[in-house]
Design a protein around this motif. Structure first.
Motif, mmCIF file in Angstrom:
data_model
loop_
_atom_site.group_PDB
_atom_site.id
_atom_site.type_symbol
_atom_site.label_atom_id
_atom_site.label_comp_id
_atom_site.label_asym_id
_atom_site.label_seq_id
_atom_site.Cartn_x
_atom_site.Cartn_y
_atom_site.Cartn_z
ATOM 1 N N THR A 1 5.677 12.299 -0.976
ATOM 2 C CA THR A 1 6.818 12.383 -1.882
ATOM 3 C C THR A 1 8.117 11.961 -1.189
ATOM 4 O O THR A 1 8.903 11.182 -1.727
ATOM 5 C CB THR A 1 6.965 13.832 -2.401
ATOM 6 O OG1 THR A 1 5.706 14.237 -2.871
ATOM 7 C CG2 THR A 1 7.975 13.929 -3.512
ATOM 8 N N ASN A 2 8.317 12.458 0.034
ATOM 9 C CA ASN A 2 9.563 12.144 0.741
ATOM 10 C C ASN A 2 9.707 10.657 1.020
ATOM 11 O O ASN A 2 10.785 10.095 0.888
ATOM 12 C CB ASN A 2 9.623 12.928 2.065
ATOM 13 C CG ASN A 2 9.960 14.380 1.774
ATOM 14 O OD1 ASN A 2 10.623 14.662 0.754
ATOM 15 N ND2 ASN A 2 9.500 15.281 2.609
ATOM 16 N N ASP A 3 8.554 10.029 1.365
ATOM 17 C CA ASP A 3 8.580 8.580 1.604
ATOM 18 C C ASP A 3 9.092 7.859 0.376
ATOM 19 O O ASP A 3 9.935 6.965 0.460
ATOM 20 C CB ASP A 3 7.171 8.047 1.920
ATOM 21 C CG ASP A 3 6.688 8.546 3.271
ATOM 22 O OD1 ASP A 3 7.551 8.964 4.066
ATOM 23 O OD2 ASP A 3 5.465 8.543 3.487
ATOM 24 N N LEU A 4 8.574 8.263 -0.749
ATOM 25 C CA LEU A 4 8.935 7.578 -1.994
ATOM 26 C C LEU A 4 10.400 7.800 -2.343
ATOM 27 O O LEU A 4 11.120 6.888 -2.750
ATOM 28 C CB LEU A 4 8.062 8.068 -3.149
ATOM 29 C CG LEU A 4 6.633 7.505 -3.119
ATOM 30 C CD1 LEU A 4 5.727 8.290 -4.029
ATOM 31 C CD2 LEU A 4 6.673 6.038 -3.542
ATOM 32 N N LEU A 5 10.848 9.070 -2.179
ATOM 33 C CA LEU A 5 12.225 9.386 -2.560
ATOM 34 C C LEU A 5 13.215 8.673 -1.628
ATOM 35 O O LEU A 5 14.313 8.316 -2.044
ATOM 36 C CB LEU A 5 12.443 10.899 -2.523
ATOM 37 C CG LEU A 5 11.637 11.680 -3.578
ATOM 38 C CD1 LEU A 5 11.813 13.177 -3.391
ATOM 39 C CD2 LEU A 5 12.075 11.282 -4.990
#
Ligand SMILES: Nc1nc2c(ncn2[C@@H]2O[C@H](COP(=O)(O)OP(=O)(O)OP(=O)(O)O)[C@@H](O)[C@H]2O)c(=O)[nH]1
Length: 651
Positions: A77-81
């Protein structure tokens, strides 16, 4: 043309058209599957500007405004955000549909507030059939992403009217620009039509939506109850399967509109997971079962009927055993079911089955609205509330139209029943008339028989009377004969035969009674001289005269007189003793001697000689013995001078 040949030609055309349409549908669906996967590969995104939001009108999100990214295990998730813009891809489909996607999809939505005031906004995804939807927004104060969930992990939002579709509430400061990240997971179509609403407008829109759907669900439920009543009253399978069909439509609509999840099964996760597919399955199943009964497929189209039974039996069995039919297969069968239903309706209509017309009209509505919805979901058509509500309207119209057809059926059945009743009545009348005629004939026969019997009886009575009369006559004649045979015709006294019979009888009686039995033999003296002197007629007259005198002296019922032969008479006197016998004999002799016979001017004087005898009869003293004794006594009377009485007693 021969009617059977014509019908065979129609059937043949029907099967050819059905086959052709099926092939076309299969081909379309295959192409569609291919397009869904291949066309939406996307290309790297360039900055196309933010979506401008305001408090005045809703903003429909277009594909060009947003970009997407497929989540996989290597990206968290963090990668995407924190990803750069270059990693994101544009949506090729004009209408926010990416086709079937098993992985979660991230959508990047840049927005800005064009107003100089703070605005309260809602992001609505107008397609509720998603497993989950999460909205991430960077919070500058907390330096982290705040997330709102919708779908499997939906939590009720306090103080706000609950929306059946995923809706996310957020605030934008004056002239604020930001990026929203939306994560959507579904095993069905990755279809995410989005609209930004000012919160007040969204609430108003929710109210009108509730009213429209309430009316539609109300109409469907009313039809459901009505048809259930009809089933309870008429016990026809058509109504129960139609009711089940309406129930499954309700279920399907609850899923499609999101109200099911919103109002009924909330956070029941297993139900959420299977509800949409299950509602589609049940909808088509009951639709097919209903069609079987409504269009009388068993009677009208045997082959189509068999195909449907085999398919649905296999599908249900596989479902119960835990396997599911591959989605593509079930879609093909669902589409096929629609086509079969439509063609069957049309075929039956051209064959003269009038109710099939109602069915066709309803089915056209339904099919068109379903096709429109499908085209919208797969991205060929833009999102439109008309299409969204259209399917519901299609269902309501179909249900109402088919109900009309069922009412028509009822009317026809009623007419058939009336005709059948009239026929039965006529038949009953005919039977009762025939029965009455038979009864009348039977009565007439009985009457004739009675009359015959009466006549016969009368004849028998008459004949019996005749026979009785004849028998009586015969008896009288016999009696007369008997009397004649025992009577002397000249003197009218009994004759010698009578004397013998009588003597035998009285002798037995006297033997039994041990009493006396007496006899007198009376012989006219010198009778030959009378004959010779005056003639035989004079002799006869004398005989009659003597008979009359003898009769006068015999009074007892048991005594009897007989002409013994010639000029001889015999008197039998049972129970008379010697003394009395002599007195009687002497009185007789005297009476004869004192009398005379007048004949042809002559006065003829007569005398008699009398032999008297008395015996006590026994087995040793038979009647002959009495006669012999009496005869001896008479002989003595003759020898002793005539005109006298002589006795012989052996007691
Ligand atoms: N008229 C008439 N004569 C009869 C009948 N039966 C018998 N006689 C006659 O009676 C007569 C009897 O005659 P005898 O036997 O000689 O007797 P008798 O003349 O009476 O003489 P005794 O008896 O001895 O006194 C005969 O001449 C017979 O023909 C009859 O039915 N009618």
């Amino acid at each position: 043309m021969d009617l059977r040949f014509k019908e065979a030609a129609v059937t043949k055309r029907f099967y050819i058209s059905l086959l052709a349409t099926t092939l076309v549908i299969c081909a379309l669906l295959t192409i569609n599957q291919y397009l869904m996967v291949s066309t939406n590969t996307g290309s790297p995104v360039t900055n196309k500007g933010d979506i401008s939001l305001s408090n005045y009108s809703p903003v429909v999100v277009k594909a060009e405004h947003i970009s997407y990214l497929t989540e996989n295990s290597s990206i968290n998730t963090n990668d995407l955000l924190n990803s750069t813009l270059g990693q994101w891809k544009t949506i090729e489909s004009k209408h926010l549909s990416l086709g079937r996607r098993d992985m979660a999809i991230w959508y990047r939505i840049p927005i800005k507030n064009t107003n100089a005031t703070t605005i309260n906004q809602v992001l609505e995804i107008q397609w509720p059939n998603l497993y989950s939807a999460e909205l991430y927004r960077y919070n500058t104060n907390l330096l982290s992403y705040a997330v709102q969930h919708r779908g499997l992990s939906t939590q009720p939002i306090p103080n706000r009217t609950s929306s059946p579709t995923p809706a996310f509430y957020f605030t934008l400061a004056p002239h604020e620009s930001t990026v929203l990240y939306l994560r959507v997971k579904t095993s069905y179509f990755q279809y995410v039509p989005m609209t930004f609403w000012a919160e007040t407008l969204f609430q108003q829109q929710l109210q009108s939506k509730i009213i429209i759907y309430s009316l539609c669900f109300g109409a469907l439920s009313a039809m459901l109850i009505f048809n259930l009543f009809l089933f309870l009253k008429l016990r026809s399978k058509t109504y129960i399967f139609y009711s089940m069909y309406i129930l499954s439509i309700n279920f399907y609509q609850l899923c499609v509109t999101g109200y099911g999840q919103n109002l009924l099964w909330f956070n029941n996760i297993p139900l959420k997971l299977i509800s949409y597919e299950l509602s589609v399955y049940l909808g088509f199943l009951f639709c097919n079962v209903f069609i079987r009964y409504f269009l009388h497929l068993k009677r009208n189209l045997k082959r189509v009927n068999s195909i449907l039974i085999i398919y649905w039996s296999m599908a249900t069995l596989s479902l119960l055993m835990g396997y599911s039919i591959p989605q593509q297969v079930s879609e093909i069968v669902a589409a096929l079911s629609c086509i079969i239903a439509l063609f069957t309706g049309y075929y039956l209509f051209i064959r003269g089955y009038r109710n099939a017309l109602y069915f066709c009209i309803a089915w056209v509505f339904l099919t068109l609205s379903a096709i429109a919805l499908l085209l919208m979901v797969i991205g060929f058509l833009p999102y439109s509330p008309i299409i969204e509500y259209g399917q519901m309207m299609g269902f309501v119209t179909a249900v109402l139209t088919i109900s009309l057809a069922l009412a028509g059926n009822l009317h026809v059945e009623r007419l058939h029943r009336i005709v059948a009743q009239e026929k039965a009545l006529q038949l009953e009348k005919q039977v009762s008339n025939e029965r009455a005629a038979k009864l009348a004939a039977h009565k007439a026969l009985l009457k004739a028989q009675d009359e015959q019997n009466a006549l016969l009886e009368q004849k028998v009575i008459h004949r019996t009377h005749e026979l009785e009369f004849l028998a009586h006559q015969l008896e009288t004649a016999n009696q007369q004969l008997s009397e004649i045979s025992l009577t002397d015709p000249l003197t009218n006294l009994n004759n010698r035969r009578f004397l013998d019979q009588n003597l035998e009888m009285v002798s037995k009686s006297a033997t039994r009674a041990n009493s006396t039995l007496s006899m007198l033999l009376i012989d006219i003296d010198h009778f030959k001289n009378i004959n010779d002197t005056y003639g035989h007629l004079a002799g006869d007259t004398c005989l009659v005269k003597i008979a009359g005198i003898l009769k006068k002296h015999i009074n007892r019922a048991t005594d009897s007189i007989a002409r013994y032969g010639g000029e001889e008479f015999a008197i039998v006197l049972p129970g008379t003793h010697e003394k009395d016998l002599v007195i009687i004999a002497e009185a007789l002799r005297k009476d004869v001697a004192d009398s005379h016979v007048s004949f042809n001017g002559h006065k003829i004087k007569l005398t008699v000689s009398i032999g008297c005898a008395t015996v006590r009869p026994s087995e040793f003293i038979p009647p002959d013995c009495l006669i012999a004794l009496t005869d001896k006594a008479l002989y003595r009377a003759k020898n002793n001078g005539r005109n006298r009485c002589e006795c012989s007693f052996t007691l």
